[in-house]
Write a protein that holds these residues in place. Structure first.
Motif, PDB file in Angstrom:
ATOM      1  N   ALA A   1       0.824  -1.214   0.000  1.00 24.49           N
ATOM      2  CA  ALA A   1       0.000   0.000   0.000  1.00 24.49           C
ATOM      3  C   ALA A   1       0.860   1.267   0.000  1.00 24.49           C
ATOM      4  N   ILE A   2       1.920   1.270   0.783  1.00 25.61           N
ATOM      5  CA  ILE A   2       2.816   2.439   0.824  1.00 25.61           C
ATOM      6  C   ILE A   2       3.407   2.692  -0.556  1.00 25.61           C
ATOM      7  N   VAL A   3       3.885   1.640  -1.189  1.00 25.14           N
ATOM      8  CA  VAL A   3       4.493   1.780  -2.507  1.00 25.14           C
ATOM      9  C   VAL A   3       3.432   2.154  -3.547  1.00 25.14           C
ATOM     10  N   ALA A   4       2.216   1.654  -3.394  1.00 24.36           N
ATOM     11  CA  ALA A   4       1.133   2.014  -4.313  1.00 24.36           C
ATOM     12  C   ALA A   4       0.824   3.508  -4.237  1.00 24.36           C
ATOM     13  N   VAL A   5       0.907   4.078  -3.052  1.00 21.18           N
ATOM     14  CA  VAL A   5       0.701   5.526  -2.907  1.00 21.18           C
ATOM     15  C   VAL A   5       1.762   6.286  -3.700  1.00 21.18           C
ATOM     16  N   VAL A   6       2.991   5.815  -3.653  1.00 19.12           N
ATOM     17  CA  VAL A   6       4.073   6.428  -4.432  1.00 19.12           C
ATOM     18  C   VAL A   6       3.773   6.308  -5.927  1.00 19.12           C
ATOM     19  N   ALA A   7       3.285   5.158  -6.340  1.00 20.51           N
ATOM     20  CA  ALA A   7       2.999   4.905  -7.756  1.00 20.51           C
ATOM     21  C   ALA A   7       1.897   5.810  -8.296  1.00 20.51           C
ATOM     22  N   ILE A   8       1.049   6.309  -7.426  1.00 19.94           N
ATOM     23  CA  ILE A   8      -0.056   7.177  -7.861  1.00 19.94           C
ATOM     24  C   ILE A   8       0.470   8.415  -8.588  1.00 19.94           C
ATOM     25  N   SER A   9       1.660   8.895  -8.232  1.00 17.29           N
ATOM     26  CA  SER A   9       2.194  10.081  -8.914  1.00 17.29           C
ATOM     27  C   SER A   9       2.356   9.835 -10.408  1.00 17.29           C
ATOM     28  N   GLY A  10       2.684   8.610 -10.793  1.00 19.63           N
ATOM     29  CA  GLY A  10       2.801   8.270 -12.198  1.00 19.63           C
ATOM     30  C   GLY A  10       1.462   8.195 -12.899  1.00 19.63           C
ATOM     31  N   VAL A  11       0.399   7.981 -12.141  1.00 20.53           N
ATOM     32  CA  VAL A  11      -0.950   7.968 -12.695  1.00 20.53           C
ATOM     33  C   VAL A  11      -1.483   9.400 -12.807  1.00 20.53           C
ATOM     34  N   VAL A  12      -1.184  10.211 -11.822  1.00 17.30           N
ATOM     35  CA  VAL A  12      -1.651  11.597 -11.814  1.00 17.30           C
ATOM     36  C   VAL A  12      -0.916  12.433 -12.858  1.00 17.30           C
ATOM     37  N   PHE A  13       0.393  12.274 -12.920  1.00 17.38           N
ATOM     38  CA  PHE A  13       1.218  13.061 -13.847  1.00 17.38           C
ATOM     39  C   PHE A  13       1.656  12.160 -14.995  1.00 17.38           C
ATOM     40  N   LYS A  14       0.834  12.102 -16.026  1.00 20.63           N
ATOM     41  CA  LYS A  14       1.100  11.243 -17.183  1.00 20.63           C
ATOM     42  C   LYS A  14       1.887  12.014 -18.233  1.00 20.63           C
ATOM     43  N   PRO A  15       2.588  11.298 -19.096  1.00 17.97           N
ATOM     44  CA  PRO A  15       3.367  11.963 -20.140  1.00 17.97           C
ATOM     45  C   PRO A  15       2.519  12.880 -21.025  1.00 17.97           C
ATOM     46  N   GLY A  16       1.435  12.410 -21.543  1.00 18.82           N
ATOM     47  CA  GLY A  16       0.554  13.226 -22.357  1.00 18.82           C
ATOM     48  C   GLY A  16       1.095  13.517 -23.755  1.00 18.82           C
ATOM     49  N   PRO A  17       0.309  14.221 -24.546  1.00 20.64           N
ATOM     50  CA  PRO A  17       0.677  14.502 -25.942  1.00 20.64           C
ATOM     51  C   PRO A  17       1.944  15.336 -26.084  1.00 20.64           C
ATOM     52  N   TRP A  18       2.200  16.253 -25.154  1.00 23.86           N
ATOM     53  CA  TRP A  18       3.400  17.096 -25.264  1.00 23.86           C
ATOM     54  C   TRP A  18       4.659  16.233 -25.193  1.00 23.86           C
ATOM     55  N   TYR A  19       4.641  15.196 -24.351  1.00 25.61           N
ATOM     56  CA  TYR A  19       5.808  14.323 -24.241  1.00 25.61           C
ATOM     57  C   TYR A  19       6.005  13.539 -25.542  1.00 25.61           C
ATOM     58  N   ALA A  20       4.907  13.118 -26.147  1.00 20.40           N
ATOM     59  CA  ALA A  20       4.995  12.368 -27.403  1.00 20.40           C
ATOM     60  C   ALA A  20       5.671  13.198 -28.496  1.00 20.40           C
ATOM     61  N   ARG A  21       5.513  14.506 -28.437  1.00 18.06           N
ATOM     62  CA  ARG A  21       6.102  15.390 -29.448  1.00 18.06           C
ATOM     63  C   ARG A  21       7.577  15.693 -29.217  1.00 18.06           C
ATOM     64  N   LEU A  22       8.092  15.405 -28.035  1.00 14.68           N
ATOM     65  CA  LEU A  22       9.489  15.705 -27.738  1.00 14.68           C
ATOM     66  C   LEU A  22      10.428  14.768 -28.483  1.00 14.68           C
ATOM     67  N   GLU A  23      11.600  15.291 -28.812  1.00  9.84           N
ATOM     68  CA  GLU A  23      12.639  14.450 -29.410  1.00  9.84           C
ATOM     69  C   GLU A  23      13.261  13.608 -28.297  1.00  9.84           C
ATOM     70  N   LYS A  24      13.345  12.308 -28.555  1.00  9.95           N
ATOM     71  CA  LYS A  24      13.904  11.368 -27.578  1.00  9.95           C
ATOM     72  C   LYS A  24      15.006  10.550 -28.247  1.00  9.95           C
ATOM     73  N   PRO A  25      15.942  10.048 -27.461  1.00  5.50           N
ATOM     74  CA  PRO A  25      17.010   9.231 -28.055  1.00  5.50           C
ATOM     75  C   PRO A  25      16.457   7.908 -28.588  1.00  5.50           C
TER      76      PRO A  25
END
Length: 159
Positions: A14-38
Motif C-alpha cells: 500500500a505504501i508503494v502504491a501511494v508512491v505509484a499514484i504520482s505516475g498515474v496523476v502526472f502522465k506523459p501526455g501529448p506534449w511528451y509524445a512530441r518531444l525528441e527522444k534518443p
C-alpha cells in the motif's frame, strides 16, 4: 506465512502504491509524445510493466527487512527518502515540465537507492538484491531525463 506477516506485506504494498499514484496523476501526455527522444528510449508500453514489477520488488524488499529487523531507523529513513524522491519525479517532469529539477531528483533518488541497498543488504541480502534492478532503472531514467532535456531546450519552463 503468518497473518501478521501478510498484513505487514500488504502495508508495504500500500505504501508503494501511494508512491505509484504520482505516475498515474502526472502522465506523459501529448506534449511528451512530441518531444525528441534518443533512439534507445524504451517503448511506452515498457514503463507501466517495468514500474509495476519494480514497485512490487521495492515493497517486498522493505517488508523483508521489516520482518527480519523491525523498523530499523536509518534503513527505513533512506527507504522513505527514495520513495518520496520517486513520487516527486513525475510531478517535476510531467507535471511542472521542469526537467532540470527532475534530473536532480532522479540523481538524488539513485543515490538514495544505492544507500538503501547498502543498508538493507546486511539485514537481508535478498532485500538488497531486490533493489538492484530499481537502481539500474533509475540510472536509465536519469540518462533519459537528461537526454530529453538537452534535446528539447525550448520545450520546458526552465530551459
Amino acid at each position: 506465512m503468518s497473518l501478521a506477516a501478510i498484513a505487514s506485506l500488504l502495508v508495504f504494498i500500500a505504501i508503494v502504491a501511494v508512491v505509484a499514484i504520482s505516475g498515474v496523476v502526472f502522465k506523459p501526455g501529448p506534449w511528451y509524445a512530441r518531444l525528441e527522444k534518443p533512439g534507445w528510449t524504451p517503448p511506452n508500453l515498457a514503463f507501466p510493466i517495468v514500474w509495476t514489477i519494480l514497485y512490487l520488488m521495492i515493497a517486498v524488499a522493505g517488508w523483508r527487512v521489516y520482518e527480519t529487523a523491525g523498523l530499523v531507523a536509518l534503513p527505513f529513513a533512506v527507504y522513505g527518502l527514495q520513495l518520496v524522491l520517486n513520487a516527486a519525479w513525475s510531478g517535476l517532469f510531467f507535471g511542472l515540465h521542469r526537467p532540470g529539477l527532475a534530473f536532480a531528483d532522479v540523481v538524488a533518488m539513485a543515490g538514495a537507492i544505492a544507500v538503501n541497498i547498502a543498508l538493507f543488504a546486511p539485514i537481508d541480502a535478498i532485500a538488497g538484491w531486490l533493489l538492484v534492478p530499481y537502481l539500474a532503472w533509475a540510472g536509465l531514467a536519469a540518462c533519459l531525463n537528461y537526454s530529453v532535456w538537452r534535446r528539447n531546450p525550448g520545450a520546458f519552463a526552465d530551459a
